[in-house]
Write an enzyme that holds these catalytic residues in place. Structure first.
Site, mmCIF file in Angstrom:
data_model
loop_
_atom_site.group_PDB
_atom_site.id
_atom_site.type_symbol
_atom_site.label_atom_id
_atom_site.label_comp_id
_atom_site.label_asym_id
_atom_site.label_seq_id
_atom_site.Cartn_x
_atom_site.Cartn_y
_atom_site.Cartn_z
ATOM 1 N N SER A 13 0.831 -1.209 0.000
ATOM 2 C CA SER A 13 0.000 0.000 0.000
ATOM 3 C C SER A 13 0.863 1.255 0.000
ATOM 4 C CB SER A 13 -0.865 0.010 1.257
ATOM 5 O OG SER A 13 -0.036 0.097 2.400
ATOM 6 N N TYR A 44 -4.213 0.526 3.413
ATOM 7 C CA TYR A 44 -5.123 -0.579 3.052
ATOM 8 C C TYR A 44 -5.870 -1.093 4.289
ATOM 9 C CZ TYR A 44 -3.174 -1.504 -1.675
ATOM 10 O OH TYR A 44 -2.802 -1.448 -2.993
ATOM 11 N N CYS A 75 2.787 -7.103 1.652
ATOM 12 C CA CYS A 75 1.765 -6.457 2.475
ATOM 13 C C CYS A 75 0.889 -7.541 3.103
ATOM 14 C CB CYS A 75 0.935 -5.556 1.562
ATOM 15 S SG CYS A 75 -0.478 -4.792 2.371
ATOM 16 N N ASN A 76 0.853 -7.568 4.427
ATOM 17 C CA ASN A 76 0.031 -8.566 5.123
ATOM 18 C C ASN A 76 -1.449 -8.383 4.808
ATOM 19 O OD1 ASN A 76 1.865 -9.851 7.579
ATOM 20 N ND2 ASN A 76 2.555 -7.848 6.926
ATOM 21 N N CYS A 189 2.656 -6.237 10.028
ATOM 22 C CA CYS A 189 2.438 -5.263 8.947
ATOM 23 C C CYS A 189 3.825 -4.846 8.484
ATOM 24 C CB CYS A 189 1.669 -4.057 9.483
ATOM 25 S SG CYS A 189 1.670 -2.622 8.376
HETATM 26 N N1 DGL Z 1 2.047 -2.621 4.899
HETATM 27 C C1 DGL Z 1 0.763 -3.179 4.956
HETATM 28 C C2 DGL Z 1 0.702 -4.499 5.700
HETATM 29 O O1 DGL Z 1 1.671 -5.219 5.723
HETATM 30 C C3 DGL Z 1 -0.458 -2.358 5.089
HETATM 31 C C4 DGL Z 1 -0.473 -1.095 5.832
HETATM 32 C C5 DGL Z 1 -1.714 -0.330 5.456
HETATM 33 O O2 DGL Z 1 -1.749 0.159 4.330
HETATM 34 O O3 DGL Z 1 -2.639 -0.267 6.268
HETATM 35 O O4 DGL Z 1 -0.321 -4.869 6.233
#
Ligand code: DGL
Length: 262
Positions: A13, A44, A75-76, A189
């Site tokens: 994201s 996200y 991205c998780n 995250c």
């Molecule tokens: N970096 C992302 C993750 O690993 C998402 C962070 C986000 O956009 O809320 O979940």
């Protein structure tokens, strides 16, 4: 539009996936890496599942069009929402997703108490619920949706990052090594490892803080090998290159990457 042939496409994201990109660069120095940061749609974690799936499908199609031979969803949140759809859509494409490292944490925790920081969308996903069920028989997981943290990291707001971390870590419970205390913290995250030093400082030096980026990079390497597609480009001037793209501010993304030594 095969503009970056034989590359690994990576997306997040925003800047969070740069923590994964860095590990990929170390593990696979000869590969071309094409990174897409969807900053215009970040975070996200606070969007609907449908929106995250739509963005993930759109970005994946763009990366493939440009020559991606494999995909890393750095991205998780996007992994939890979209990996299943993407694997169905592209059955021949090697796809690596990122998940909170619950299993390694449950193995390494001595107190059997593990803290997990992740986005609300990740924690409320079916994928996470399934994983939690598998790992919970011998370990207690303390969960916290770190609302606002990914965005604060995205914007580089230092005092906000610290305040949010203090609040979210406190909500998880007591850290330490006595019975009932949390001795292991999962960063669920990819934005959070970008402030891992501060997190370590706040929880204390003896707490095991888990960032699974190196494991993801190793897994990607193995997957490429198995697909026999990891031959370095050799003579190509682009071999080992990194290309950055974003729906937001490209200059800002490049500056962020440079600050990480990328
Ligand atoms: N970096 C992302 C993750 O690993 C998402 C962070 C986000 O956009 O809320 O979940």
């Amino acid at each position: 539009m095969n503009s970056f042939p034989s590359c690994i496409g990576i997306f997040d994201s925003g800047v969070g996936g740069l923590s994964v990109l860095k590990a990929l660069r170390q593990e696979l120095p000869q590969e071309n890496l094409l990174y897409f940061s969807d900053s215009a749609f970040a975070p996200y974690g606070e969007r609907s599942e449908q929106e995250v799936v739509q963005r993930s499908e759109h970005i994946t199609a763009t990366l493939i069009q440009q020559g991606a031979k494999a995909l890393v969803i750095a991205c998780n949140t996007a992994t939890a929402a979209a990996v299943h759809h993407l694997r169905q859509q592209y059955p021949k494409l090697p796809i690596v997703g990122v998940e909170p490292a619950l299993k390694p944490a449950s193995i390494s925790s001595q107190t059997r108490q593990v803290g997990v920081l992740a986005t609300q969308r990740t924690l409320s996903s079916q994928k996470f619920a399934n994983m939690l069920q598998t790992c919970s028989h011998n370990c207690h997981f303390h969960l916290r949706a770190a609302t606002g943290l990914a965005l604060a990291i995205e914007l580089g707001e230092q005092s906000q990052i610290k305040n949010l971390l203090i609040e979210h870590l406190k909500a998880l419970g007591k850290f330490g090594h006595a019975p009932g205390q949390i001795d292991t913290l999962v960063l669920g995250c990819t934005h959070y490892p970008l402030v891992i030093e501060l997190i370590q400082e706040l929880v204390g030096p003896t707490i095991h803080v888990l960032d699974n980026a190196p494991a993801i990079a190793k897994h990607t390497h193995v997957l490429l090998k198995n697909n026999q597609k990891n031959s370095p480009l050799g003579v190509s001037a682009n071999a080992g290159g990194i290309c950055y793209q974003t729906s937001g501010d490209l200059k800002k993304l490049q500056q962020f990457a440079t600050s990480l030594g990328l």
